[in-house]
Design a protein around this motif. Sequence first.
Motif, short mmCIF file in Angstrom:
data_model
loop_
_atom_site.label_atom_id
_atom_site.label_comp_id
_atom_site.label_asym_id
_atom_site.label_seq_id
_atom_site.Cartn_x
_atom_site.Cartn_y
_atom_site.Cartn_z
N GLY A 109 0.81 -1.21 0.00
CA GLY A 109 0.00 0.00 0.00
C GLY A 109 0.85 1.26 0.00
O GLY A 109 0.55 2.22 -0.71
N PHE A 110 1.92 1.27 0.80
CA PHE A 110 2.82 2.41 0.83
C PHE A 110 3.48 2.61 -0.53
O PHE A 110 3.66 3.75 -0.99
N VAL A 111 3.86 1.50 -1.18
CA VAL A 111 4.52 1.59 -2.49
C VAL A 111 3.57 2.15 -3.53
O VAL A 111 3.94 3.04 -4.32
N VAL A 112 2.34 1.65 -3.57
CA VAL A 112 1.37 2.13 -4.55
C VAL A 112 1.07 3.61 -4.31
O VAL A 112 0.99 4.41 -5.26
N ARG A 113 0.93 3.99 -3.07
CA ARG A 113 0.69 5.40 -2.75
C ARG A 113 1.83 6.27 -3.28
O ARG A 113 1.59 7.35 -3.84
#
Length: 368
Positions: A109-113
């Motif tokens: 999720g952090f990477v996609v954000r």
Amino acid sequence: MPARPSTRRTAPSKAPPAHRFSARTGFPDMQTIEIPQDNDCLLPANLEIAVIIPCYNEAVSIGKVVRDFRAALPQATIYVYDNNSSDDTVGVASQAGAVVRRETRQGKGFVVRRMFADVEADIYVMIDGDNTYDASAAPRLVGRLVSEGLDVVNGARVETEAVSTAYRPGHAFGNAMLSGCVRTIFGTGFDDMLSGYRVFSRRFVKSFPAVSTGFEIETEITVHSLEMQMPAAEMGVPFRDREAGSESKLRTISDGIRILWAIAKLLKRERPVMLFGAVGLLFVAAALALVLPVLAEYFETGLVPRVPSLIVGGSFGIIALLCLFCGIILDTVTMGRKEAKRIVYLAVPGVLEAIAMRQRSGTFRENA
């Protein structure tokens, strides 16, 4: 009358007729998805395409993924976002020609954000770095998004009959259950909600307020498209086994629980009346079960021998009313959030408007 958008046609090839594969998108042996085999796809001539790849310890496969996408979408820029890999993912991706960046906060999720915030493009192709998806399907997915003016095209995983171990039974069952939950609660969604192969418009990416930190980000993406009523489609894409030496990062039980919890939180955030209304109905049922026998005895004898039951039943009735009003108040907040997201969404040009704007400004390249 404005000129038609300039397009580039990939080299035609004599492809075999379309084959029908057994769909393993969470519904084994219940449906089939047609995978188009026609490689003669129309692609936009001068739109910026970004292939964004979240990676964690994918040194075994990331080089081939980057090379395959450079061949499938030669006009695209390939971005690999490394998430604290302990192997040589960064070096292999760089040697293959990708733009490598890092996200130190652990979780997909952090990477996609971070990818959605940093990368600027007209079309985004998001793909896992494990080489289980077919890069040659990307032109078809992008062509579908452009030709129909969509915001999302989901690549539904389809196992070929020759490969039967790529989609583990536990994952298939979990995908079916979780996708079914989302469809039941939020309306018609994707058959393969947890696919790691998707194509987005810039309008979607720049209006998506990502809050998830892990694998539940796919659920949040699906619900966002449904709640915003974005034009979307789903196409079957071949799915294969991981490379030898590559391990899945998905933990079936713990990540499944996290996704279920994410669905519950999204239900509270996006459907508060449904959630609090259901809880209120449970308290109403409990209150009636306690109070009705007491009232019946009172009307028959004029006595109230079970005062505690009457007090508890009345308390349950008050709680039910509180749940109802909480749902109504939160629904007003939800409507305000939806309107704000809609304004942001409409402020970003769609893919068809981006083509038209470049034609009017003279920056849209004509192909020979």
